[in-house]
Design a protein around this motif. Structure first.
Motif, PDB file in Angstrom:
ATOM      1  N   PHE A   9       0.824  -1.208   0.000  1.00  0.00           N
ATOM      2  CA  PHE A   9       0.000   0.000   0.000  1.00  0.00           C
ATOM      3  C   PHE A   9       0.859   1.260   0.000  1.00  0.00           C
ATOM      4  N   TRP A  10       2.164   1.164   0.321  1.00  0.00           N
ATOM      5  CA  TRP A  10       3.015   2.348   0.327  1.00  0.00           C
ATOM      6  C   TRP A  10       3.989   2.390  -0.848  1.00  0.00           C
ATOM      7  N   SER A  11       4.127   1.300  -1.594  1.00  0.00           N
ATOM      8  CA  SER A  11       5.119   1.268  -2.661  1.00  0.00           C
ATOM      9  C   SER A  11       4.675   0.336  -3.788  1.00  0.00           C
ATOM     10  N   LYS A  12       5.028   0.692  -5.003  1.00  0.00           N
ATOM     11  CA  LYS A  12       4.763  -0.180  -6.158  1.00  0.00           C
ATOM     12  C   LYS A  12       5.730  -1.352  -6.192  1.00  0.00           C
ATOM     13  N   CYS A  13       6.821  -1.257  -5.424  1.00  0.00           N
ATOM     14  CA  CYS A  13       7.825  -2.327  -5.421  1.00  0.00           C
ATOM     15  C   CYS A  13       8.599  -2.275  -4.109  1.00  0.00           C
ATOM     16  N   TYR A  14       8.346  -3.232  -3.224  1.00  0.00           N
ATOM     17  CA  TYR A  14       9.014  -3.313  -1.931  1.00  0.00           C
ATOM     18  C   TYR A  14       9.351  -4.770  -1.642  1.00  0.00           C
ATOM     19  N   GLY A  15      10.480  -5.006  -1.018  1.00  0.00           N
ATOM     20  CA  GLY A  15      10.856  -6.352  -0.592  1.00  0.00           C
ATOM     21  C   GLY A  15      11.924  -6.265   0.475  1.00  0.00           C
ATOM     22  N   SER A  16      12.137  -7.371   1.179  1.00  0.00           N
ATOM     23  CA  SER A  16      13.181  -7.395   2.198  1.00  0.00           C
ATOM     24  C   SER A  16      13.792  -8.786   2.294  1.00  0.00           C
ATOM     25  N   LEU A  17      15.045  -8.803   2.716  1.00  0.00           N
ATOM     26  CA  LEU A  17      15.758 -10.072   2.867  1.00  0.00           C
ATOM     27  C   LEU A  17      16.878  -9.907   3.875  1.00  0.00           C
ATOM     28  N   ILE A  18      17.348 -11.041   4.367  1.00  0.00           N
ATOM     29  CA  ILE A  18      18.545 -11.081   5.208  1.00  0.00           C
ATOM     30  C   ILE A  18      19.600 -11.781   4.362  1.00  0.00           C
ATOM     31  N   ASP A  19      20.673 -11.046   4.037  1.00  0.00           N
ATOM     32  CA  ASP A  19      21.666 -11.590   3.115  1.00  0.00           C
ATOM     33  C   ASP A  19      22.487 -12.704   3.761  1.00  0.00           C
ATOM     34  N   LYS A  20      23.337 -13.330   2.976  1.00  0.00           N
ATOM     35  CA  LYS A  20      24.107 -14.483   3.451  1.00  0.00           C
ATOM     36  C   LYS A  20      25.083 -14.140   4.577  1.00  0.00           C
ATOM     37  N   PHE A  21      25.281 -12.830   4.844  1.00  0.00           N
ATOM     38  CA  PHE A  21      26.136 -12.415   5.944  1.00  0.00           C
ATOM     39  C   PHE A  21      25.334 -11.987   7.171  1.00  0.00           C
ATOM     40  N   GLY A  22      23.991 -12.113   7.100  1.00  0.00           N
ATOM     41  CA  GLY A  22      23.141 -11.790   8.231  1.00  0.00           C
ATOM     42  C   GLY A  22      22.688 -10.340   8.294  1.00  0.00           C
ATOM     43  N   ILE A  23      22.916  -9.563   7.229  1.00  0.00           N
ATOM     44  CA  ILE A  23      22.498  -8.164   7.192  1.00  0.00           C
ATOM     45  C   ILE A  23      21.114  -8.082   6.570  1.00  0.00           C
ATOM     46  N   GLU A  24      20.200  -7.391   7.266  1.00  0.00           N
ATOM     47  CA  GLU A  24      18.852  -7.218   6.725  1.00  0.00           C
ATOM     48  C   GLU A  24      18.815  -6.013   5.792  1.00  0.00           C
ATOM     49  N   TRP A  25      18.225  -6.214   4.623  1.00  0.00           N
ATOM     50  CA  TRP A  25      18.063  -5.170   3.610  1.00  0.00           C
ATOM     51  C   TRP A  25      16.592  -4.993   3.306  1.00  0.00           C
ATOM     52  N   GLN A  26      16.179  -3.734   3.160  1.00  0.00           N
ATOM     53  CA  GLN A  26      14.841  -3.405   2.668  1.00  0.00           C
ATOM     54  C   GLN A  26      15.028  -2.645   1.360  1.00  0.00           C
ATOM     55  N   PHE A  27      14.180  -2.930   0.390  1.00  0.00           N
ATOM     56  CA  PHE A  27      14.241  -2.282  -0.919  1.00  0.00           C
ATOM     57  C   PHE A  27      12.911  -1.603  -1.163  1.00  0.00           C
ATOM     58  N   ASN A  28      12.963  -0.313  -1.474  1.00  0.00           N
ATOM     59  CA  ASN A  28      11.728   0.442  -1.645  1.00  0.00           C
ATOM     60  C   ASN A  28      11.844   1.354  -2.857  1.00  0.00           C
ATOM     61  N   TYR A  29      10.953   1.145  -3.812  1.00  0.00           N
ATOM     62  CA  TYR A  29      10.879   1.981  -5.008  1.00  0.00           C
ATOM     63  C   TYR A  29      10.028   3.203  -4.701  1.00  0.00           C
ATOM     64  N   GLU A  30      10.615   4.386  -4.860  1.00  0.00           N
ATOM     65  CA  GLU A  30       9.904   5.651  -4.659  1.00  0.00           C
ATOM     66  C   GLU A  30      10.172   6.542  -5.861  1.00  0.00           C
ATOM     67  N   PRO A  31       9.243   6.592  -6.811  1.00  0.00           N
ATOM     68  CA  PRO A  31       9.462   7.481  -7.969  1.00  0.00           C
ATOM     69  C   PRO A  31       9.490   8.937  -7.532  1.00  0.00           C
ATOM     70  N   GLY A  32      10.244   9.722  -8.240  1.00  0.00           N
ATOM     71  CA  GLY A  32      10.316  11.151  -7.918  1.00  0.00           C
ATOM     72  C   GLY A  32      11.338  11.418  -6.840  1.00  0.00           C
ATOM     73  N   GLU A  33      11.052  12.396  -6.019  1.00  0.00           N
ATOM     74  CA  GLU A  33      11.971  12.836  -4.970  1.00  0.00           C
ATOM     75  C   GLU A  33      11.891  11.894  -3.781  1.00  0.00           C
ATOM     76  N   CYS A  34      12.874  11.032  -3.634  1.00  0.00           N
ATOM     77  CA  CYS A  34      12.862  10.013  -2.578  1.00  0.00           C
ATOM     78  C   CYS A  34      12.835  10.598  -1.172  1.00  0.00           C
ATOM     79  N   GLY A  35      13.529  11.683  -0.945  1.00  0.00           N
ATOM     80  CA  GLY A  35      13.650  12.203   0.417  1.00  0.00           C
ATOM     81  C   GLY A  35      12.458  13.012   0.886  1.00  0.00           C
ATOM     82  N   ASP A  36      11.503  13.325   0.000  1.00  0.00           N
ATOM     83  CA  ASP A  36      10.408  14.190   0.383  1.00  0.00           C
ATOM     84  C   ASP A  36       9.218  13.474   0.983  1.00  0.00           C
ATOM     85  N   GLN A  37       9.206  12.143   0.932  1.00  0.00           N
ATOM     86  CA  GLN A  37       8.072  11.385   1.431  1.00  0.00           C
ATOM     87  C   GLN A  37       8.404  10.834   2.806  1.00  0.00           C
ATOM     88  N   MET A  38       7.362  10.494   3.568  1.00  0.00           N
ATOM     89  CA  MET A  38       7.590   9.949   4.902  1.00  0.00           C
ATOM     90  C   MET A  38       8.297   8.630   4.800  1.00  0.00           C
TER      91      MET A  38
END
Length: 144
Positions: A115-144
Motif C-alpha cells: 500500500f506504500w510502494s509499487k515495489c518493496y521487498g526485504s531479505l537477510i543476506d548471506k552475511f546476516g544483514i537485513e536489507w529493505q528495498f523500496n521503489y519511490e518514484p520522484g523525490e525520494c527524500g520528500d516522502q515519509m
C-alpha cells in the motif's frame, strides 16, 4: 540512490524518535502506526500493535534515519535492531540489487506492490544483514 539506516525498537519507538528529534533540533515527524494501515480481511491486527509505530523518518545532519517498532511477536534483540534500506526512483536498480543479494539469503518478503510502494521487498543476506528495498518514484527524500 541512498542507503538509509532503519532502526527498530521494542515498543518505545515513539519515545526514541521524540528524543532524537529534540537532541538534533528537529520537529517531531509524522508517525504511521500499524493501526493506520488499511485493514486486511485475512489478518486481524492485534490490539497491542495498533498504536506502535510502523514507520517514521528523521533527517539527522542531512541523512535520513528511519524508525519503527518491532511487530508484536517478532524477534527483537538490542544490537541487531537495524536494517539497511535502499530507496530508489529506479525500479530496475531495486530489482537488480534485490535479486543479486537474494542468492544465499533468507527472503522475508519478495519484491511486490504494497500500500506504500509499487515495489518493496526485504531479505537477510548471506552475511546476516537485513536489507529493505523500496521503489519511490520522484523525490525520494520528500516522502515519509
Amino acid at each position: 540512490m541512498a542507503i538509509n539506516v532503519y532502526l527498530s525498537f521494542n515498543g518505545n519507538c515513539r519515545e526514541a524518535v521524540e528524543y532524537y528529534a529534540n537532541v538534533f533540533g528537529q520537529d517531531i515527524p509524522q508517525m504511521m502506526t500499524f493501526g493506520d494501515t488499511p485493514p486486511d480481511p485475512n489478518f486481524a491486527l492485534p490490539e497491542e500493535a495498533k498504536n506502535l509505530v510502523m514507520h517514521t523518518r528523521l533527517m539527522i545532519n542531512g541523512s535520513p534515519v528511519m524508525f519503527s517498532d518491532a511487530f508484536p511477536g517478532l524477534p527483537y534483540q538490542a544490537g541487531n535492531n537495524f536494517s539497511l534500506a535502499m530507496v530508489s526512483a529506479n525500479r530496475e536498480e531495486i530489482e537488480s540489487y534485490f535479486h543479486t543479494l537474494k542468492e544465499g539469503a533468507q527472503v522475508r518478503l519478495e519484491l511486490q506492490e504494497t500500500f506504500w510502494s509499487k515495489c518493496y521487498g526485504s531479505l537477510i543476506d548471506k552475511f546476516g544483514i537485513e536489507w529493505q528495498f523500496n521503489y519511490e518514484p520522484g523525490e525520494c527524500g520528500d516522502q515519509m
